[in-house]
Design a protein around this motif. Sequence first.
Motif, PDB file in Angstrom:
ATOM      1  N   PHE A 174       8.565   2.936  10.220  1.00  0.00           N
ATOM      2  CA  PHE A 174       8.387   4.075   8.742  1.00  0.00           C
ATOM      3  C   PHE A 174       9.669   4.336   8.972  1.00  0.00           C
ATOM      4  O   PHE A 174       9.631   5.648   9.710  1.00  0.00           O
ATOM      5  CB  PHE A 174       7.391   4.983   8.764  1.00  0.00           C
ATOM      6  CG  PHE A 174       5.614   4.459   9.399  1.00  0.00           C
ATOM      7  CD1 PHE A 174       5.039   3.807   8.717  1.00  0.00           C
ATOM      8  CD2 PHE A 174       5.240   4.046  10.887  1.00  0.00           C
ATOM      9  CE1 PHE A 174       3.737   2.793   8.625  1.00  0.00           C
ATOM     10  CE2 PHE A 174       3.792   3.144  10.091  1.00  0.00           C
ATOM     11  CZ  PHE A 174       3.256   2.768   9.203  1.00  0.00           C
ATOM     12  N   GLU A 180       3.833   7.735   9.010  1.00  0.00           N
ATOM     13  CA  GLU A 180       4.004   7.747  10.335  1.00  0.00           C
ATOM     14  C   GLU A 180       2.615   8.583  11.029  1.00  0.00           C
ATOM     15  O   GLU A 180       2.011   7.307  11.795  1.00  0.00           O
ATOM     16  CB  GLU A 180       5.750   7.822  10.570  1.00  0.00           C
ATOM     17  CG  GLU A 180       5.539   9.493  11.114  1.00  0.00           C
ATOM     18  CD  GLU A 180       4.961  10.947   9.913  1.00  0.00           C
ATOM     19  OE1 GLU A 180       5.561  11.097   9.779  1.00  0.00           O
ATOM     20  OE2 GLU A 180       6.004   9.879   8.770  1.00  0.00           O
ATOM     21  N   ASN A 232       6.423   3.082   3.231  1.00  0.00           N
ATOM     22  CA  ASN A 232       5.648   2.707   4.431  1.00  0.00           C
ATOM     23  C   ASN A 232       4.218   2.382   3.905  1.00  0.00           C
ATOM     24  O   ASN A 232       4.175   2.612   5.039  1.00  0.00           O
ATOM     25  CB  ASN A 232       5.937   4.371   4.801  1.00  0.00           C
ATOM     26  CG  ASN A 232       7.157   4.684   4.830  1.00  0.00           C
ATOM     27  OD1 ASN A 232       7.740   3.934   5.505  1.00  0.00           O
ATOM     28  ND2 ASN A 232       7.927   6.126   4.869  1.00  0.00           N
ATOM     29  N   ALA A 236       2.011   0.284   6.598  1.00  0.00           N
ATOM     30  CA  ALA A 236       0.712   0.585   6.970  1.00  0.00           C
ATOM     31  C   ALA A 236      -0.154  -0.401   7.261  1.00  0.00           C
ATOM     32  O   ALA A 236      -0.938  -0.340   7.555  1.00  0.00           O
ATOM     33  CB  ALA A 236      -0.288   2.182   6.801  1.00  0.00           C
TER      34      ALA A 236
END
Length: 291
Positions: A174, A180, A232, A236
Motif C-alpha cells: 500500500f 493499509e 490501494n 487490497a
Amino acid sequence: MAENATLANGATSDATLAIGVITFNRLTQLKPTLAAIARYTSTHHTLFIADDGSSDGTAGFLRERGLAHFTGRNRGIAWNKNRALCYLLHATQAQTIVLLEDDTYPIAPGWEQDWIAAAARSGHANLAGSWFESDFLSGSGSVDDPVISRSLSAQCAVFSRSAVQEVGFFDTRFRGFGMEHVDHSRRLARAGFGGRMEMRDGVCDYQFEMIKSSLRVAPEFSHQQAEQVAANQIVAAEIEHEPVYRAAWRGAEEEAVFRAEMAQCGLMDAAVAPARDRAERLHWWRRLWRR
C-alpha cells in the motif's frame, strides 16, 4: 537521505503500555496531541513518534524535546506505521500497543484504560468514530459491548502483543494514503482478533469491533489523494486471501532499508527478525482449539 533517531533510553522498557504517534507535516497539531497524551495518560508507558519525513520542523521539535522518535524519508503510511509498531514491539515489554494519528488526542484522564481492556479482551479494536455511525450494526461502544461495524477508521487502534506477533505488520504494497489499516484489521479479524469474517455468496464479510473513547479528532487537513486510494483499493482486493502474516517489508531491498532504520532506533538486527513461523504455528493452534 537525512535521517535521525532519538531514543528515550537504550534499554528495553518495562512499561505496561506503548503508545505510537504517526505524523507527517502536521506539527501544529502534533504539539497539542503530545501535550494531551502527557497530561491525561496515567499508566506507565513508552511513547514513540514515527515521523514520515516531515518538512515543517517536526524533526527539530522532537529532538529539542528529547522525545523518542524516528524521522526519515517519506515512505507512506503503511511503512511509517510499521516503524512505530516494530519499535514498540521490540523495545518494550508492553502487552498493549496503541497507535494514534497525529490529529487524535485524549481529552480526559484515564482515556487509555478502555484501550488496555479492549486489547486484553479481543486483541484488537478501533475507534468508533461518530462520523460513520450509519455503518454501525450493533453495540454500545463499551469494552464489554463494542460497536460492531463493517466500516472502520484509523485514527486510533489498539493491539495486544500476541496479536501483532501472530498477524505482523502493515503491508508495504500500500503506497501513500489509504487501505493499509483496513487490510491490517481484516487480517486481524481473520485470525480472531477484534472482529470476525464470514463468507457470504463468495464474498468476505468483515465485522470489526470498535470502542467509543474520550478522544477527539481535530479537523485538520488530510493528506488523502483519490488516485492513491483507488490504487490501494485494487491492491487490497488482490491480496485479500493471502496468509494473514506480513513482515514489516517486502523483499530484500525493503528489508535492508527497514533494518537500517530500526538500527538507528537502537534495535539489534536479530530483534527485528520476522516471526512468521511462530505466527503461523499460533494461527493453526488457535484454529484447532476453536473446533
